[in-house]
Design a protein around this motif. Structure first.
Motif, PDB file in Angstrom:
ATOM      1  N   ALA A  13     -19.663   6.409  -6.424  1.00 13.59           N
ATOM      2  CA  ALA A  13     -18.388   6.230  -7.127  1.00 13.59           C
ATOM      3  C   ALA A  13     -17.210   6.312  -6.150  1.00 13.59           C
ATOM      4  CB  ALA A  13     -18.245   7.279  -8.212  1.00 13.59           C
ATOM      5  N   ALA A  14     -17.242   7.282  -5.228  1.00 14.00           N
ATOM      6  CA  ALA A  14     -16.113   7.438  -4.289  1.00 14.00           C
ATOM      7  C   ALA A  14     -15.998   6.208  -3.387  1.00 14.00           C
ATOM      8  CB  ALA A  14     -16.301   8.700  -3.455  1.00 14.00           C
ATOM      9  N   THR A  15     -17.153   5.684  -2.971  1.00  8.93           N
ATOM     10  CA  THR A  15     -17.149   4.491  -2.130  1.00  8.93           C
ATOM     11  C   THR A  15     -16.522   3.319  -2.905  1.00  8.93           C
ATOM     12  OG1 THR A  15     -19.182   5.302  -1.137  1.00  8.93           O
ATOM     13  CG2 THR A  15     -18.682   3.011  -0.773  1.00  8.93           C
ATOM     14  N   GLY A  16     -16.934   3.184  -4.165  1.00 10.24           N
ATOM     15  CA  GLY A  16     -16.395   2.107  -5.007  1.00 10.24           C
ATOM     16  C   GLY A  16     -14.904   2.291  -5.253  1.00 10.24           C
ATOM     17  N   PHE A  17     -14.502   3.525  -5.547  1.00 10.15           N
ATOM     18  CA  PHE A  17     -13.076   3.780  -5.821  1.00 10.15           C
ATOM     19  C   PHE A  17     -12.225   3.500  -4.578  1.00 10.15           C
ATOM     20  CE2 PHE A  17     -14.296   7.127  -9.238  1.00 10.15           C
ATOM     21  CZ  PHE A  17     -14.417   6.132 -10.178  1.00 10.15           C
ATOM     22  N   GLY A  18     -12.754   3.852  -3.399  1.00  7.68           N
ATOM     23  CA  GLY A  18     -12.015   3.593  -2.155  1.00  7.68           C
ATOM     24  C   GLY A  18     -11.817   2.101  -1.965  1.00  7.68           C
ATOM     25  N   ALA A  19     -12.904   1.335  -2.134  1.00  8.62           N
ATOM     26  CA  ALA A  19     -12.814  -0.121  -1.968  1.00  8.62           C
ATOM     27  C   ALA A  19     -11.884  -0.719  -3.023  1.00  8.62           C
ATOM     28  CB  ALA A  19     -14.213  -0.735  -2.073  1.00  8.62           C
ATOM     29  N   MET A  20     -11.938  -0.159  -4.241  1.00  5.19           N
ATOM     30  CA  MET A  20     -11.095  -0.656  -5.326  1.00  5.19           C
ATOM     31  C   MET A  20      -9.618  -0.412  -5.017  1.00  5.19           C
ATOM     32  SD  MET A  20     -11.254   0.483  -9.320  1.00  5.19           S
ATOM     33  CE  MET A  20     -12.986   0.526  -9.514  1.00  5.19           C
ATOM     34  N   ALA A  21      -9.332   0.794  -4.470  1.00  8.54           N
ATOM     35  CA  ALA A  21      -7.933   1.148  -4.167  1.00  8.54           C
ATOM     36  C   ALA A  21      -7.345   0.184  -3.140  1.00  8.54           C
ATOM     37  CB  ALA A  21      -7.851   2.578  -3.654  1.00  8.54           C
ATOM     38  N   THR A  22      -8.105  -0.116  -2.078  1.00  5.28           N
ATOM     39  CA  THR A  22      -7.546  -0.999  -1.046  1.00  5.28           C
ATOM     40  C   THR A  22      -7.465  -2.447  -1.553  1.00  5.28           C
ATOM     41  OG1 THR A  22      -9.763  -1.071  -0.081  1.00  5.28           O
ATOM     42  CG2 THR A  22      -8.162   0.337   1.003  1.00  5.28           C
ATOM     43  N   THR A  23      -8.479  -2.893  -2.297  1.00  8.02           N
ATOM     44  CA  THR A  23      -8.479  -4.280  -2.763  1.00  8.02           C
ATOM     45  C   THR A  23      -7.358  -4.507  -3.783  1.00  8.02           C
ATOM     46  OG1 THR A  23     -10.868  -4.262  -2.480  1.00  8.02           O
ATOM     47  CG2 THR A  23      -9.971  -6.093  -3.725  1.00  8.02           C
ATOM     48  N   LEU A  24      -7.303  -3.624  -4.798  1.00 12.87           N
ATOM     49  CA  LEU A  24      -6.251  -3.784  -5.814  1.00 12.87           C
ATOM     50  C   LEU A  24      -4.868  -3.541  -5.202  1.00 12.87           C
ATOM     51  CD1 LEU A  24      -7.843  -2.091  -8.981  1.00 12.87           C
ATOM     52  CD2 LEU A  24      -7.691  -4.526  -8.425  1.00 12.87           C
ATOM     53  N   GLY A  25      -4.812  -2.601  -4.251  1.00 16.74           N
ATOM     54  CA  GLY A  25      -3.541  -2.331  -3.568  1.00 16.74           C
ATOM     55  C   GLY A  25      -3.057  -3.567  -2.841  1.00 16.74           C
ATOM     56  N   PHE A  26      -3.999  -4.235  -2.140  1.00 20.52           N
ATOM     57  CA  PHE A  26      -3.610  -5.450  -1.428  1.00 20.52           C
ATOM     58  C   PHE A  26      -3.186  -6.535  -2.410  1.00 20.52           C
ATOM     59  CE2 PHE A  26      -4.737  -9.695   0.025  1.00 20.52           C
ATOM     60  CZ  PHE A  26      -3.823  -9.804   1.058  1.00 20.52           C
ATOM     61  N   LEU A  27      -3.952  -6.725  -3.478  1.00 21.61           N
ATOM     62  CA  LEU A  27      -3.613  -7.768  -4.454  1.00 21.61           C
ATOM     63  C   LEU A  27      -2.244  -7.477  -5.087  1.00 21.61           C
ATOM     64  CD1 LEU A  27      -7.092  -8.365  -6.147  1.00 21.61           C
ATOM     65  CD2 LEU A  27      -5.883  -9.868  -4.560  1.00 21.61           C
ATOM     66  N   GLY A  28      -2.004  -6.186  -5.360  1.00 23.77           N
ATOM     67  CA  GLY A  28      -0.710  -5.800  -5.925  1.00 23.77           C
ATOM     68  C   GLY A  28       0.417  -6.124  -4.959  1.00 23.77           C
ATOM     69  N   SER A  29       0.197  -5.832  -3.688  1.00 26.59           N
ATOM     70  CA  SER A  29       1.256  -6.080  -2.702  1.00 26.59           C
ATOM     71  C   SER A  29       1.463  -7.584  -2.518  1.00 26.59           C
ATOM     72  CB  SER A  29       0.914  -5.407  -1.380  1.00 26.59           C
ATOM     73  OG  SER A  29       0.104  -6.216  -0.583  1.00 26.59           O
ATOM     74  N   TYR A  30       0.378  -8.369  -2.664  1.00 23.21           N
ATOM     75  CA  TYR A  30       0.445  -9.828  -2.516  1.00 23.21           C
ATOM     76  C   TYR A  30       1.240 -10.439  -3.684  1.00 23.21           C
ATOM     77  CZ  TYR A  30      -1.316 -14.653  -2.224  1.00 23.21           C
ATOM     78  OH  TYR A  30      -1.414 -16.013  -2.143  1.00 23.21           O
ATOM     79  N   VAL A  31       0.913  -9.972  -4.872  1.00 21.37           N
ATOM     80  CA  VAL A  31       1.539 -10.537  -6.073  1.00 21.37           C
ATOM     81  C   VAL A  31       3.006 -10.109  -6.173  1.00 21.37           C
ATOM     82  CG1 VAL A  31       1.485 -10.508  -8.613  1.00 21.37           C
ATOM     83  CG2 VAL A  31      -0.643 -10.718  -7.322  1.00 21.37           C
ATOM     84  N   PHE A  32       3.275  -8.826  -5.920  1.00 21.65           N
ATOM     85  CA  PHE A  32       4.650  -8.328  -6.129  1.00 21.65           C
ATOM     86  C   PHE A  32       5.466  -8.227  -4.848  1.00 21.65           C
ATOM     87  CE2 PHE A  32       1.994  -6.444  -9.544  1.00 21.65           C
ATOM     88  CZ  PHE A  32       2.592  -7.080 -10.619  1.00 21.65           C
ATOM     89  N   ASN A  33       4.870  -8.686  -3.729  1.00 21.02           N
ATOM     90  CA  ASN A  33       5.557  -8.653  -2.430  1.00 21.02           C
ATOM     91  C   ASN A  33       6.054  -7.242  -2.068  1.00 21.02           C
ATOM     92  OD1 ASN A  33       6.489  -9.731  -0.051  1.00 21.02           O
ATOM     93  ND2 ASN A  33       8.480 -10.312  -0.903  1.00 21.02           N
ATOM     94  N   LEU A  34       5.113  -6.312  -2.092  1.00 21.95           N
ATOM     95  CA  LEU A  34       5.432  -4.898  -1.797  1.00 21.95           C
ATOM     96  C   LEU A  34       4.614  -4.447  -0.581  1.00 21.95           C
ATOM     97  CD1 LEU A  34       5.293  -3.547  -5.461  1.00 21.95           C
ATOM     98  CD2 LEU A  34       7.342  -3.777  -4.049  1.00 21.95           C
ATOM     99  N   PRO A  35       4.953  -3.307   0.052  1.00 19.37           N
ATOM    100  CA  PRO A  35       4.155  -2.832   1.201  1.00 19.37           C
ATOM    101  C   PRO A  35       2.716  -2.493   0.792  1.00 19.37           C
ATOM    102  CG  PRO A  35       6.168  -1.555   0.949  1.00 19.37           C
ATOM    103  CD  PRO A  35       6.080  -2.435  -0.242  1.00 19.37           C
ATOM    104  N   THR A  36       1.748  -2.966   1.599  1.00 19.86           N
ATOM    105  CA  THR A  36       0.328  -2.807   1.251  1.00 19.86           C
ATOM    106  C   THR A  36      -0.099  -1.344   1.200  1.00 19.86           C
ATOM    107  OG1 THR A  36       0.094  -4.700   2.700  1.00 19.86           O
ATOM    108  CG2 THR A  36      -1.923  -3.835   1.762  1.00 19.86           C
ATOM    109  N   GLY A  37       0.296  -0.561   2.226  1.00 20.21           N
ATOM    110  CA  GLY A  37      -0.127   0.839   2.285  1.00 20.21           C
ATOM    111  C   GLY A  37       0.326   1.609   1.054  1.00 20.21           C
ATOM    112  N   ALA A  38       1.599   1.394   0.690  1.00 22.13           N
ATOM    113  CA  ALA A  38       2.148   2.114  -0.469  1.00 22.13           C
ATOM    114  C   ALA A  38       1.402   1.719  -1.741  1.00 22.13           C
ATOM    115  CB  ALA A  38       3.631   1.811  -0.606  1.00 22.13           C
TER     116      ALA A  38
END
Lengths: 267, 247
Positions: free
Chosen positions: A218-243
């Motif tokens: 679960a932790a491995t999946g959640f980590g991958a989910m956080a970075t993937t969704l974080g990147f997609l969020g930053s791509y769609v809303f033009n926001l900093p990826t790390g944040a």
């Protein structure tokens, strides 16, 4: 439709999240969140000073983070007259001081240095995918190969040390893995934000899972989910990826806490 | 011949050099001996146990198990076959993780397996045997954190025993337990210590809790061994009354 340029970025991000999520199980389980932040900040110190002296920042990050990992391994709770977390917190504060000193000493543009603090996954190319993917595979192999030792360290480092002579070398190797993975992923997530990825995936997994292996998965999946969704969020809303990554990680933790409460998950 | 480990501490100091937490001029336990250790808070009981397990190193002096140093590189080389079963106080382990009872007991088998070699069927047979021996068979798939304090202590004893230890070190195993669980635990220890030839070091706040098998008693006070000898003689000594009054 996403540009092909972003595909390696997405994959590298997922590998980074996967590896750091897996590390987080041990960081959180050992109740030593400062271990992760200490090593990640050492990586940051190595990177910014390497950058200051025009050396490859990843190389600097690698050297310092592995040195810090080795240093942290020797802060043994029974051999020092202070709490191990206190020792790591002091190291962490010292590292942060060194980072900000380097930023102040930089005479030219500080953009690249600040990028190391906040992170940008946009640095990633197919070479990064190979490195982060290779490290993720190595980490998974390490966790499988030393499953019994790592489980024992999670439960109690001192108890494990009394039981088996292999405990301390495996613990040191684990910390060196931490150093390696954090150094390589520093550019993508950023030294200041990587700390969140070292805590949220495992904290979320511990909320909803019972059993060592299910927590790891679960932790491995959640980590991958956080970075993937974080990147997609930053791509769609033009926001900093790390944040965005950090915010998604925190939301996953919040959601898992609610699920635990709603389903009244029992033992 | 006994399979227990012999223990020898000589001229040992632990803690700040001017005011050490523990000073032991000479302490010897023969293989297979069962030693009860009592003393008030801060007497150095836990420190003494950790010294014997190699978890802390003395400022000076030697700690030998079967004539081999317990700590450092030389101690590590002499590890093979040492087999120490350690039952620490609750602050030493993380009871909030989602490990099953069987997982926790199985960790004890690490003592018999080199790194990279996973536990096999024979290991889990031994694990299940010791879980049953402690009367926890019905709970073996339950998480460790969901067990009561008494059940957790029994699980830790099973964890220690599953590797057929040569030295068992128990640090206040009955702390925070209700009266019924305390006596249950005492009965289990009595049976284990009488049946096996291992060496035992058992720290307790309470003399009544010490199993009869602990025929030797050590009184610690302010980091020093106050009295050491057969249980009845030690309890009859003048210093025993002072120490017991402080507990």
């Amino acid at each position: 439709m996403m540009d092909a340029y972003f595909i390696p970025i997405l994959i590298a991000g997922a590998f980074a999240g996967l590896s750091i999520g897996l590390l987080s199980v041990f960081i959180v389980g050992m109740r030593m969140p400062f271990i992760g932040s200490c090593i990640s900040h050492a990586a940051m110190v190595g990177a910014v000073y390497a950058s200051l002296f025009q050396v490859n920042p990843t190389l600097g990050a690698l050297v310092l983070s592995i040195l810090a990992a080795a240093g942290v391994a020797f802060i043994h709770p029974h051999r020092r007259h202070f709490d191990a977390n206190t020792g790591q917190a002091i190291l962490l504060a010292f590292m942060m001081g060194l980072v900000f000193l380097a930023v102040a000493l930089e005479e030219g543009s500080r953009t690249e240095m600040l990028g190391l603090l906040w992170g940008s996954i946009l640095f990633a190319d197919w070479g990064t995918v190979v490195v982060t993917g290779g490290l993720a595979v190595l980490l998974v192999a390490f966790v499988i190969a030393f499953e019994k030792e790592l489980k024992a360290v999670l439960f109690s480092r001192s108890l494990a040390a009394v039981t088996s002579a292999a405990t301390e070398p495996v613990y040191l190797a684990f910390l060196c893995f931490c150093g390696l993975i954090l150094a390589v992923n520093l550019k993508a997530v950023g030294g200041l934000l990587i700390f969140s990825l070292l805590v949220c995936p495992a904290a979320a997994a511990y909320q909803v899972c019972r059993g060592y292996r299910s927590v790891l998965l679960a932790a491995t999946g959640f980590g991958a989910m956080a970075t993937t969704l974080g990147f997609l969020g930053s791509y769609v809303f033009n926001l900093p990826t790390g944040a965005c990554t950090v915010i998604v990680g925190t939301l996953i933790f919040g959601a898992c806490s609610l699920v635990r409460r709603a389903l009244a998950i029992s033992e | 011949m006994s399979d227990g480990l012999s223990i020898l501490l000589s001229d040992v100091d632990v803690g700040p050099r001017r005011h050490p937490f523990l000073r032991v001029d000479h302490l010897q336990a023969a293989a297979g001996e069962c030693v009860g250790i009592i003393g008030p808070n801060g007497a150095g009981k836990t420190t003494l146990l950790k010294l014997c397990c190699g978890l802390i190193r003395p400022n000076r002096g030697t700690v030998l198990l079967d004539d081999r140093p317990v700590g450092g590189w030389r101690g590590w080389r002499g590890w093979q076959g040492r087999r120490i079963g350690y039952i620490p106080q609750q602050t030493e382990y993380n009871s909030h993780l989602p490990f099953s009872l069987r997982d926790v007991v199985a960790m004890g088998r690490n003592a018999l397996k080199p790194a990279l070699r996973p536990l096999d069927g024979a290991d889990f047979e031994a694990v299940d045997h010791w879980i049953a021996e402690m009367g926890l068979h019905d709970r073996r798939h339950q998480t460790f954190r969901s067990l009561s304090g008494g059940q957790q202590q029994k699980a830790l004893i099973a964890r220690a025993m599953v590797a057929a230890p040569r030295l068992v070190v128990l640090d206040e195993p009955a702390a925070n337990l209700d009266t019924r669980s305390r006596w249950q635990l005492r009965d289990i220890m009595e049976r284990l210590f009488r049946d096996r030839a291992m060496t035992v070091l058992l720290v307790s706040h309470d003399v009544e809790f010490l199993p009869g098998a602990c025929e030797r008693l050590l009184l610690l006070r302010r980091g020093r061994i106050e009295t050491d000898g057969p249980r009845d003689e030690v309890l009859a000594s003048p210093s025993a009354a002072d120490v017991l009054a402080e507990i």
